[in-house]
Every structure is written in structure tokens, then in C-alpha cells.
Motif scaffolding. Structure first.
Motif, PDB file in Angstrom:
ATOM      1  N   ARG A   5       0.832  -1.214   0.000  1.00  0.00           N
ATOM      2  CA  ARG A   5       0.000   0.000   0.000  1.00  0.00           C
ATOM      3  C   ARG A   5       0.859   1.253   0.000  1.00  0.00           C
ATOM      4  NH1 ARG A   5      -2.863  -2.946   4.109  1.00  0.00           N
ATOM      5  NH2 ARG A   5      -4.767  -3.864   3.234  1.00  0.00           N
ATOM      6  N   ARG A   6       1.918   1.253   0.828  1.00  0.00           N
ATOM      7  CA  ARG A   6       2.776   2.443   0.909  1.00  0.00           C
ATOM      8  C   ARG A   6       3.482   2.690  -0.417  1.00  0.00           C
ATOM      9  NH1 ARG A   6       8.091   3.588   1.847  1.00  0.00           N
ATOM     10  NH2 ARG A   6       8.544   5.565   2.908  1.00  0.00           N
ATOM     11  N   ASP A   7       4.057   1.660  -1.020  1.00  0.00           N
ATOM     12  CA  ASP A   7       4.732   1.836  -2.297  1.00  0.00           C
ATOM     13  C   ASP A   7       3.760   2.323  -3.367  1.00  0.00           C
ATOM     14  OD1 ASP A   7       7.219   1.174  -1.358  1.00  0.00           O
ATOM     15  OD2 ASP A   7       7.137  -0.909  -2.011  1.00  0.00           O
ATOM     16  N   PHE A   8       2.560   1.781  -3.358  1.00  0.00           N
ATOM     17  CA  PHE A   8       1.559   2.181  -4.348  1.00  0.00           C
ATOM     18  C   PHE A   8       1.131   3.632  -4.116  1.00  0.00           C
ATOM     19  CE2 PHE A   8      -2.383   2.110  -6.763  1.00  0.00           C
ATOM     20  CZ  PHE A   8      -2.056   1.299  -7.840  1.00  0.00           C
ATOM     21  N   GLU A   9       0.978   4.007  -2.864  1.00  0.00           N
ATOM     22  CA  GLU A   9       0.550   5.362  -2.544  1.00  0.00           C
ATOM     23  C   GLU A   9       1.588   6.385  -2.984  1.00  0.00           C
ATOM     24  OE1 GLU A   9      -1.378   7.775   1.216  1.00  0.00           O
ATOM     25  OE2 GLU A   9       0.080   6.207   1.646  1.00  0.00           O
ATOM     26  N   ILE A  10       2.868   6.113  -2.685  1.00  0.00           N
ATOM     27  CA  ILE A  10       3.932   7.056  -3.024  1.00  0.00           C
ATOM     28  C   ILE A  10       4.124   7.147  -4.533  1.00  0.00           C
ATOM     29  CG2 ILE A  10       6.423   7.470  -2.894  1.00  0.00           C
ATOM     30  CD1 ILE A  10       6.300   6.260  -0.054  1.00  0.00           C
ATOM     31  N   ASN A  11       4.171   6.016  -5.201  1.00  0.00           N
ATOM     32  CA  ASN A  11       4.554   5.982  -6.610  1.00  0.00           C
ATOM     33  C   ASN A  11       3.409   6.237  -7.573  1.00  0.00           C
ATOM     34  OD1 ASN A  11       7.545   4.960  -6.735  1.00  0.00           O
ATOM     35  ND2 ASN A  11       6.566   3.708  -5.158  1.00  0.00           N
ATOM     36  N   ALA A  66       1.430  10.307  -7.950  1.00  0.00           N
ATOM     37  CA  ALA A  66       1.567  10.806  -9.322  1.00  0.00           C
ATOM     38  C   ALA A  66       0.213  11.202  -9.896  1.00  0.00           C
ATOM     39  CB  ALA A  66       2.236   9.749 -10.191  1.00  0.00           C
ATOM     40  N   ALA A  67      -0.776  10.342  -9.703  1.00  0.00           N
ATOM     41  CA  ALA A  67      -2.112  10.646 -10.220  1.00  0.00           C
ATOM     42  C   ALA A  67      -2.673  11.903  -9.571  1.00  0.00           C
ATOM     43  CB  ALA A  67      -3.042   9.461  -9.980  1.00  0.00           C
ATOM     44  N   SER A  68      -2.457  12.054  -8.263  1.00  0.00           N
ATOM     45  CA  SER A  68      -2.942  13.231  -7.552  1.00  0.00           C
ATOM     46  C   SER A  68      -2.291  14.501  -8.074  1.00  0.00           C
ATOM     47  CB  SER A  68      -2.674  13.068  -6.053  1.00  0.00           C
ATOM     48  OG  SER A  68      -3.129  14.182  -5.318  1.00  0.00           O
ATOM     49  N   ALA A  69      -0.982  14.452  -8.309  1.00  0.00           N
ATOM     50  CA  ALA A  69      -0.264  15.629  -8.815  1.00  0.00           C
ATOM     51  C   ALA A  69      -0.739  16.009 -10.206  1.00  0.00           C
ATOM     52  CB  ALA A  69       1.238  15.348  -8.823  1.00  0.00           C
ATOM     53  N   ILE A  70      -0.892  15.019 -11.069  1.00  0.00           N
ATOM     54  CA  ILE A  70      -1.345  15.302 -12.434  1.00  0.00           C
ATOM     55  C   ILE A  70      -2.767  15.852 -12.417  1.00  0.00           C
ATOM     56  CG2 ILE A  70      -1.857  14.275 -14.686  1.00  0.00           C
ATOM     57  CD1 ILE A  70       0.411  12.224 -14.011  1.00  0.00           C
ATOM     58  N   SER A  95       9.726   4.998 -13.578  1.00  0.00           N
ATOM     59  CA  SER A  95       9.545   3.577 -13.296  1.00  0.00           C
ATOM     60  C   SER A  95      10.872   3.028 -12.780  1.00  0.00           C
ATOM     61  CB  SER A  95       9.074   2.852 -14.560  1.00  0.00           C
ATOM     62  OG  SER A  95       8.880   1.480 -14.304  1.00  0.00           O
ATOM     63  N   THR A  96      11.164   1.788 -13.083  1.00  0.00           N
ATOM     64  CA  THR A  96      12.416   1.146 -12.683  1.00  0.00           C
ATOM     65  C   THR A  96      12.697  -0.013 -13.622  1.00  0.00           C
ATOM     66  OG1 THR A  96      13.506  -0.187 -10.976  1.00  0.00           O
ATOM     67  CG2 THR A  96      11.135  -0.273 -11.029  1.00  0.00           C
ATOM     68  N   VAL A  97      13.964  -0.348 -13.790  1.00  0.00           N
ATOM     69  CA  VAL A  97      14.319  -1.521 -14.583  1.00  0.00           C
ATOM     70  C   VAL A  97      13.691  -2.787 -14.009  1.00  0.00           C
ATOM     71  CG1 VAL A  97      16.464  -2.011 -13.319  1.00  0.00           C
ATOM     72  CG2 VAL A  97      16.264  -2.676 -15.725  1.00  0.00           C
ATOM     73  N   ALA A 127       2.585  -0.247 -12.344  1.00  0.00           N
ATOM     74  CA  ALA A 127       1.370   0.570 -12.401  1.00  0.00           C
ATOM     75  C   ALA A 127       1.679   1.969 -12.922  1.00  0.00           C
ATOM     76  CB  ALA A 127       0.713   0.643 -11.025  1.00  0.00           C
ATOM     77  N   VAL A 128       2.833   2.522 -12.560  1.00  0.00           N
ATOM     78  CA  VAL A 128       3.242   3.824 -13.095  1.00  0.00           C
ATOM     79  C   VAL A 128       3.348   3.756 -14.620  1.00  0.00           C
ATOM     80  CG1 VAL A 128       5.152   5.487 -13.221  1.00  0.00           C
ATOM     81  CG2 VAL A 128       4.402   4.607 -11.005  1.00  0.00           C
ATOM     82  N   GLU A 129       3.922   2.674 -15.127  1.00  0.00           N
ATOM     83  CA  GLU A 129       4.030   2.518 -16.574  1.00  0.00           C
ATOM     84  C   GLU A 129       2.649   2.451 -17.223  1.00  0.00           C
ATOM     85  OE1 GLU A 129       6.626  -0.667 -17.675  1.00  0.00           O
ATOM     86  OE2 GLU A 129       8.337   0.140 -16.543  1.00  0.00           O
ATOM     87  N   GLY A 130       1.729   1.734 -16.589  1.00  0.00           N
ATOM     88  CA  GLY A 130       0.367   1.679 -17.105  1.00  0.00           C
ATOM     89  C   GLY A 130      -0.297   3.043 -17.095  1.00  0.00           C
ATOM     90  N   LEU A 131      -0.083   3.795 -16.030  1.00  0.00           N
ATOM     91  CA  LEU A 131      -0.624   5.148 -15.939  1.00  0.00           C
ATOM     92  C   LEU A 131      -0.066   6.020 -17.054  1.00  0.00           C
ATOM     93  CD1 LEU A 131      -2.198   7.356 -14.355  1.00  0.00           C
ATOM     94  CD2 LEU A 131      -0.121   7.695 -12.985  1.00  0.00           C
ATOM     95  N   ALA A 132       1.235   5.942 -17.286  1.00  0.00           N
ATOM     96  CA  ALA A 132       1.859   6.766 -18.327  1.00  0.00           C
ATOM     97  C   ALA A 132       1.279   6.458 -19.698  1.00  0.00           C
ATOM     98  CB  ALA A 132       3.377   6.546 -18.322  1.00  0.00           C
ATOM     99  N   LYS A 133       1.118   5.182 -20.003  1.00  0.00           N
ATOM    100  CA  LYS A 133       0.628   4.818 -21.333  1.00  0.00           C
ATOM    101  C   LYS A 133      -0.841   5.188 -21.510  1.00  0.00           C
ATOM    102  CE  LYS A 133       3.992   1.145 -22.144  1.00  0.00           C
ATOM    103  NZ  LYS A 133       4.208  -0.281 -22.448  1.00  0.00           N
ATOM    104  N   SER A 134      -1.633   4.960 -20.478  1.00  0.00           N
ATOM    105  CA  SER A 134      -3.050   5.314 -20.572  1.00  0.00           C
ATOM    106  C   SER A 134      -3.241   6.818 -20.720  1.00  0.00           C
ATOM    107  CB  SER A 134      -3.798   4.804 -19.340  1.00  0.00           C
ATOM    108  OG  SER A 134      -5.170   5.131 -19.417  1.00  0.00           O
ATOM    109  N   LEU A 135      -2.520   7.589 -19.905  1.00  0.00           N
ATOM    110  CA  LEU A 135      -2.630   9.043 -20.009  1.00  0.00           C
ATOM    111  C   LEU A 135      -2.092   9.550 -21.344  1.00  0.00           C
ATOM    112  CD1 LEU A 135      -1.642  10.380 -16.469  1.00  0.00           C
ATOM    113  CD2 LEU A 135      -3.870  10.498 -17.570  1.00  0.00           C
TER     114      LEU A 135
END
Length: 233
Positions: A90-96, A100-104, A123-125, A143-151
Motif C-alpha cells: 500500500r505504501r509503495d503504491f501510494e507514493i509511486n 503521481a495521479a494526484s499531482a497530475i 519507473s524502474t528496470v 502501475a506507473v508505466e500503465g498510468l503513463a501509457k493510458s494518459l
């Protein structure tokens, strides 16, 4: 970057700080958000803790138009799977991701108004390679990668580009424990085909490029800046 308004979330250290230095030297007008004002950076700073406050409540000094947004906060939670708890995920998902979604979301109107903006996420390797002890951060960064592609798909009609940079191990405060002594640093070097781990400037350079007009035909991409680790044997 003259005449461009850029917001960097997490500019007080590491990659975000290196990016702020580069963009300041290039003449960008900077806005920063995070818990700490970045030292030596001329910016309009908004205090924001990603885990405590919605970005919309903190981003009160944004300009009417933004040409770029870079979200730098991240986490490195490295544990064997059996020691990871739901709270770790949960913490990793919330931070990453949620951060990001909140800021955008908070900057959405100003970004769309520019009709030529660039959003850069990280993201990360480890989201590409299967790496032991990385399951929590790999889930979040995937999930960050998915967010980037969807947006990227959703915002393309507005000429807004969205990309993610995927580093390997980089010498930032977040990774201090992985580079704590000469033996660890040498082992980290040897894991990379180019025989060195990354610097904040390596990663910031790619982020800075993605904010420029020279990158105006790049969107929906996950770009590895990883010393070859993600592609070479």
C-alpha cells in the motif's frame, strides 16, 4: 527552456534536484512541490507530503499554464516476499502511483491549456526484469508505466505527451543503503553492462530532454536509462 513553466515534485534531492539544476540553467521558470524547499533553486515552492494531503489542496500557486510536470518521489522496499506486508504494498503504491495521479490531477487544467506539455514519470528496470526482493516496488512501478501509457493515449488529442523513465540503480539518497561501502559499489558497477551504476545527472538528462520541443514526437514510452541492464546480457 526559456519561457516554459515546469513543476517538479520531489526536487529537494536526488534525480529531482539534478533535474531542477539543469532546467534552472536552461532558463525554465520552476515550480516545486515537496516537503522541503530545494536549496539553491529559484522556484515557487509548495509544501506537499504525498502521503498526507491531496495535491489539489497544496498546489495553490500553480500558473494558469504549465509546459511540464515531473513526478520524482519513489520508494525502494527490498524484502523477500514472505516478509512483505500488505502495508508495504500500500505504501509503495501510494507514493509511486496515487501521488503521481494526484499531482497530475491537480495540474490537469494548466497542462491541457499549454497544448504542448510533457509529463514525465519514473519507473524502474525492475518492472521489466524479474528481480528478487523487488515485488512490492515492481508492482507499484509497473502501475506507473500503465498510468503513463493510458494518459498518453488520453491526452494525445491535446498534444500533451506522457512518458516514463526507467532507471537502474542510481546514486541517490534513497539508494544509500545499496551503495554503503566500496564492496557494494563495486558489485553494483559489475551488474551493469557499462560497468557503473547511474548518477542523478544521467537520469535527469533524459527527463530534461523529454520536456523539450526536440522530444515533441515521443509519447507513451517507457525509456530505460539503466547502463544496459534492461536489454543486454
Amino acid at each position: 527552456m526559456e519561457g516554459k513553466n515546469i513543476i517538479i515534485i520531489g526536487a529537494s534531492s536526488g534525480i529531482g534536484y539534478a533535474l531542477a539544476q539543469q532546467l534552472q540553467a536552461q532558463g525554465a521558470t520552476l515550480f516545486t512541490a515537496g516537503r522541503t524547499q530545494p536549496a539553491g533553486i529559484q522556484s515557487t515552492h509548495m509544501v506537499w507530503d504525498v502521503t498526507q494531503t491531496p495535491a489539489a489542496d497544496a498546489f495553490t500557486q500553480l500558473p494558469d499554464m504549465l509546459h511540464g510536470l515531473v513526478y520524482c518521489p519513489g520508494s525502494i522496499t527490498l524484502k523477500p516476499f514472505h516478509r512483505l506486508t500488505p502495508d508495504d504494498y500500500r505504501r509503495d503504491f501510494e507514493i509511486n502511483v496515487i501521488g503521481a495521479a494526484s499531482a497530475i490531477h491537480a495540474a490537469y487544467a494548466a497542462i491541457k491549456k499549454s497544448k504542448s506539455a510533457s509529463i514525465v514519470l519514473f519507473s524502474t528496470v525492475a518492472a521489466k526484469l524479474g528481480m528478487g526482493m523487488h515485488s512490492s516496488v515492481s508492482v507499484a512501478k509497473s502501475a506507473v508505466e500503465g498510468l503513463a501509457k493510458s494518459l498518453a493515449a488520453e491526452l494525445a488529442p491535446f498534444n500533451v505527451r506522457v512518458n516514463a523513465v526507467a532507471p537502474s540503480l542510481t546514486d541517490t539518497p534513497l539508494a544509500d543503503f545499496l551503495l554503503a561501502d566500496d564492496a557494494k559499489r563495486e558489485a553494483a558497477n559489475k551488474r551493469h553492462p557499462l560497468n557503473r551504476y547511474g548518477t542523478p545527472q544521467d537520469i535527469a538528462g533524459m527527463a530534461a530532454y523529454l520536456l523539450t520541443d526536440q522530444a515533441s514526437w515521443i509519447t507513451g514510452q517507457v525509456i530505460g536509462v539503466d547502463g544496459g541492464m534492461g536489454s543486454l546480457k
